[in-house]
Structures are given as C-alpha cells and as structure tokens.
Design a protein around this motif. Structure first.
Motif, PDB file in Angstrom:
ATOM      1  N   LEU A  16       0.835  -1.194   0.000  1.00 53.16           N
ATOM      2  CA  LEU A  16       0.000   0.000   0.000  1.00 53.16           C
ATOM      3  C   LEU A  16       0.876   1.253   0.000  1.00 53.16           C
ATOM      4  CD1 LEU A  16      -2.652  -1.110   2.648  1.00 53.16           C
ATOM      5  CD2 LEU A  16      -2.890  -1.139   0.149  1.00 53.16           C
ATOM      6  N   PRO A  17       0.364   2.358  -0.548  1.00 58.18           N
ATOM      7  CA  PRO A  17       1.157   3.594  -0.577  1.00 58.18           C
ATOM      8  C   PRO A  17       1.528   4.055   0.832  1.00 58.18           C
ATOM      9  CG  PRO A  17      -0.796   3.777  -1.985  1.00 58.18           C
ATOM     10  CD  PRO A  17      -0.949   2.511  -1.199  1.00 58.18           C
ATOM     11  N   SER A  18       2.634   4.761   0.922  1.00 57.09           N
ATOM     12  CA  SER A  18       3.076   5.307   2.199  1.00 57.09           C
ATOM     13  C   SER A  18       1.992   6.207   2.791  1.00 57.09           C
ATOM     14  CB  SER A  18       4.370   6.103   2.007  1.00 57.09           C
ATOM     15  OG  SER A  18       4.775   6.699   3.211  1.00 57.09           O
ATOM     16  N   GLY A  19       1.674   6.012   4.052  1.00 58.71           N
ATOM     17  CA  GLY A  19       0.665   6.831   4.713  1.00 58.71           C
ATOM     18  C   GLY A  19      -0.759   6.382   4.491  1.00 58.71           C
ATOM     19  N   PHE A  20      -0.957   5.324   3.696  1.00 60.42           N
ATOM     20  CA  PHE A  20      -2.321   4.853   3.408  1.00 60.42           C
ATOM     21  C   PHE A  20      -2.990   4.349   4.679  1.00 60.42           C
ATOM     22  CE2 PHE A  20      -5.585   2.021   1.784  1.00 60.42           C
ATOM     23  CZ  PHE A  20      -6.073   2.715   0.679  1.00 60.42           C
ATOM     24  N   LEU A  21      -2.209   3.644   5.505  1.00 59.21           N
ATOM     25  CA  LEU A  21      -2.713   3.156   6.786  1.00 59.21           C
ATOM     26  C   LEU A  21      -2.274   4.101   7.895  1.00 59.21           C
ATOM     27  CD1 LEU A  21      -1.854  -0.627   6.340  1.00 59.21           C
ATOM     28  CD2 LEU A  21      -4.105   0.429   6.111  1.00 59.21           C
ATOM     29  N   ASP A  22      -3.174   4.318   8.838  1.00 58.82           N
ATOM     30  CA  ASP A  22      -2.860   5.169   9.983  1.00 58.82           C
ATOM     31  C   ASP A  22      -3.601   4.640  11.202  1.00 58.82           C
ATOM     32  OD1 ASP A  22      -5.539   6.057   9.693  1.00 58.82           O
ATOM     33  OD2 ASP A  22      -4.922   7.670   8.358  1.00 58.82           O
ATOM     34  N   GLU A  23      -3.831   5.467  12.185  1.00 58.10           N
ATOM     35  CA  GLU A  23      -4.488   5.042  13.416  1.00 58.10           C
ATOM     36  C   GLU A  23      -5.932   5.532  13.510  1.00 58.10           C
ATOM     37  OE1 GLU A  23      -3.129   2.916  15.713  1.00 58.10           O
ATOM     38  OE2 GLU A  23      -1.628   2.721  14.126  1.00 58.10           O
ATOM     39  N   ASP A  24      -6.502   5.966  12.396  1.00 63.99           N
ATOM     40  CA  ASP A  24      -7.883   6.446  12.382  1.00 63.99           C
ATOM     41  C   ASP A  24      -8.845   5.264  12.451  1.00 63.99           C
ATOM     42  OD1 ASP A  24     -10.329   7.595  11.987  1.00 63.99           O
ATOM     43  OD2 ASP A  24      -9.876   8.466  10.022  1.00 63.99           O
ATOM     44  N   GLU A  25      -9.466   5.061  13.616  1.00 64.25           N
ATOM     45  CA  GLU A  25     -10.321   3.906  13.832  1.00 64.25           C
ATOM     46  C   GLU A  25     -11.735   4.085  13.303  1.00 64.25           C
ATOM     47  OE1 GLU A  25     -10.155   2.730  17.910  1.00 64.25           O
ATOM     48  OE2 GLU A  25      -8.002   2.282  17.836  1.00 64.25           O
ATOM     49  N   SER A  26     -12.009   5.209  12.645  1.00 60.94           N
ATOM     50  CA  SER A  26     -13.323   5.368  12.021  1.00 60.94           C
ATOM     51  C   SER A  26     -13.410   4.566  10.726  1.00 60.94           C
ATOM     52  CB  SER A  26     -13.607   6.848  11.728  1.00 60.94           C
ATOM     53  OG  SER A  26     -12.738   7.350  10.718  1.00 60.94           O
TER      54      SER A  26
END
Length: 297
Positions: free
Chosen positions: A26-36
């Motif tokens: 996946l692209p850099s920054g695609f995953l984060d900690e936003d649980e919504s």
C-alpha cells in the motif's frame, strides 16, 4: 484507516503477515491510526466484534465462526474480496468476491532468500507449540520444526527452502502453496480450526486431503478426544505434572513416528495456472481499492 488483525499473547505467522504485506503493497501513509475506518486484513477476522460504527474494508479476510456473524449489508461494510467460497456464502456476498486469502500477495513481493538445509519441515498451529511437545517430536523424526511464533522473515525463508512442508497451520499451507513448496495438510488437533481450510482450498480448486496428526502430549490427547480447546484446566495442570512424564514420552515418540510416515504421503499444491489467476485478481482488487481511495481524497 487502521489495519486490524488478530493479535494474541504470542505472535502468530498468519496474523503477523499483515505487518509484512500491507505496508509494502500500500502507498506510504495509506494506513494510519484512524479507527473510524478499518482495513480488515489477513486472517479469520470477519466478525461482529469490529466497531459497528466504523467503516470496514475487507481485503481477502475469512470468516471461521470464531466471532459472531456480522451483517455485512448494514451499510458499514465494503467487501473487496474474501478468502474463499465458504466465507462468501456465510456472510452473503457474491461468489465472485471469493478470490483467495490475501497472503497470496506475497507472490508480488520481494522475499527473503530460501533457508538452507530445511529438508522436510513440520509447522504446527501456534497453539500446538504451547500445548504439545513438537520440538522434541520433530527432533526425534529428523524433521525441521517451523515455529509460527518466530519472525515472519525467518518463517518465509524456511517455507521457501523446505523440500516438503507438513503443516497444521493453515497459513503454512497458504504461503507454501503461493511460493510453490509442496505441502501436506495436517488436520488441526483442535477441531475448531477445520472449516477455514476448506474455505481457502475451495478458492484454489484444491481437492483438499487432510491427514490426522497424532497428539504429542497429554493435553493434546485431551483436546483431540474432547474437542475442547485451552489448557488452563485440569488437563493442562496434569500435562505439566510429574505424573504426565511417561505418557508424554510415549505420545511424543508416537507423534514423531507418525510425522515420518506423513512425510511419505503424496503432497498437494494448486495448479500454476490457478495460483497465477488468483494472484492477478487479488492484485487488481487491491489496486482498484487504492485508486478509489486516492481519488476520493
């Protein structure tokens, strides 16, 4: 968007693959900690335990009955593809979404070099490592133990270097098959793990042959006999007591001899054409999803 997958008391290869596969594909920054928004990854993670308010994107996951059955048509689920036809049928989505377990995407990645001198290997389910005496059984059998709680890179190298894999761990078979290592399926001693094998193998048109394992300890004998999991009750205490020393010795040697017999069975593997097809379909599904998210943002 937060990546979600199962994490127990100890690392487990099949689940830890999520941290190996998705950050690279996946692209850099695609995953984060936003649980919504939840990225539902590799493993039997589909269930009603996930936040009912969050938007859930399913990428090759499976349903195995470990959690309650969710309503994936309630407007919060976006199923890109699932592990196999049994998951698709159980959650009520189109059979066209039954592609394969997303661990097949390892085929699109750069992998560690194959380990040397692996030969014939056995990969127990990670729970069996604690409940059984498999390190000793493998030593007696002259077979390499592949420990599902070891780092992913080490396990990948061993699976690539193995001449033949006997595996109780489903993701041992999934990854061996993806990397073209012949494998022999060992029926999990705990029966609750059986159905998901049929789900994955159905996606690859594999006529699955599962072979019984011999329990390697008193606790595993109890689990195999009763169908109950766990090991904190009376059977678990007995397994660790001096009274179990001789029964455990007998069971471990029996399990070792049985592993040697299993190593002579005919191995399985999906066809080259089928594994190439599902890999291409899985890659296309991930690519479509990424492009849709980038265009939205």
């Amino acid at each position: 968007m937060k990546l979600v997958f199962f994490r127990g008391k100890v690392p487990n290869f099949g689940d830890e693959l999520n941290l190996h596969v998705w950050p690279e594909l996946l692209p850099s920054g695609f995953l984060d900690e936003d649980e919504s928004e939840l990225f539902v990854g590799i493993g039997s993670i589909i269930g009603n335990h996930l936040d009912p308010q969050a938007r859930k994107f399913v990428m090759g996951s499976g349903y195995a009955g470990y959690m309650g059955l969710p309503d994936v048509h309630d407007g919060t689920w976006d199923v890109q593809f699932v592990r196999g036809p049994r998951t698709a049928e159980k959650i009520g989505v189109s059979p066209d979404l039954s592609i394969c377990d997303s661990a097949v995407l390892l085929r699109a990645m750069e992998l560690p070099a194959p380990a040397e001198n692996v030969g014939v290997a056995f990969m127990p389910h990670y729970e069996s490592l604690e409940r059984g005496m498999w390190a000793e059984a493998c030593r007696l059998a002259g077979i390499t133990l592949i420990d599902a709680t070891e780092p992913v890179e080490k396990v990948l190298a061993q699976l690539q270097g193995a001449k033949l894999l006997i595996t109780e761990a489903m993701h041992g078979a999934i990854v061996a098959d993806a990397l073209r290592t012949p494998w022999i399926g060992a029926k999990p001693i705990y029966s609750g793990h059986h159905m998901k094998w049929l789900d994955w193998s159905g996606a690859l048109d594999i006529d699955l042959r599962m072979h019984d394992l011999r329990p390697s300890s008193v606790l595993e004998f109890y689990i195999a006999t009763t169908g109950r999991g766990g090991g904190k009750g009376r059977a678990g205490r007995l397994n660790e007591s001096p009274l179990a020393r001789i029964p455990n010795w007998i069971l471990t040697h029996s399990a070792a001899r049985h592993l040697q017999k299993m190593a002579k069975l005919e191995p399985q593997m999906s066809s080259d054409a089928k594994i190439a097809e599902v890999t291409e379909r899985a890659e296309a599904a991930v690519d479509r999803f990424v492009r849709s998210r980038v265009s939205v943002s």
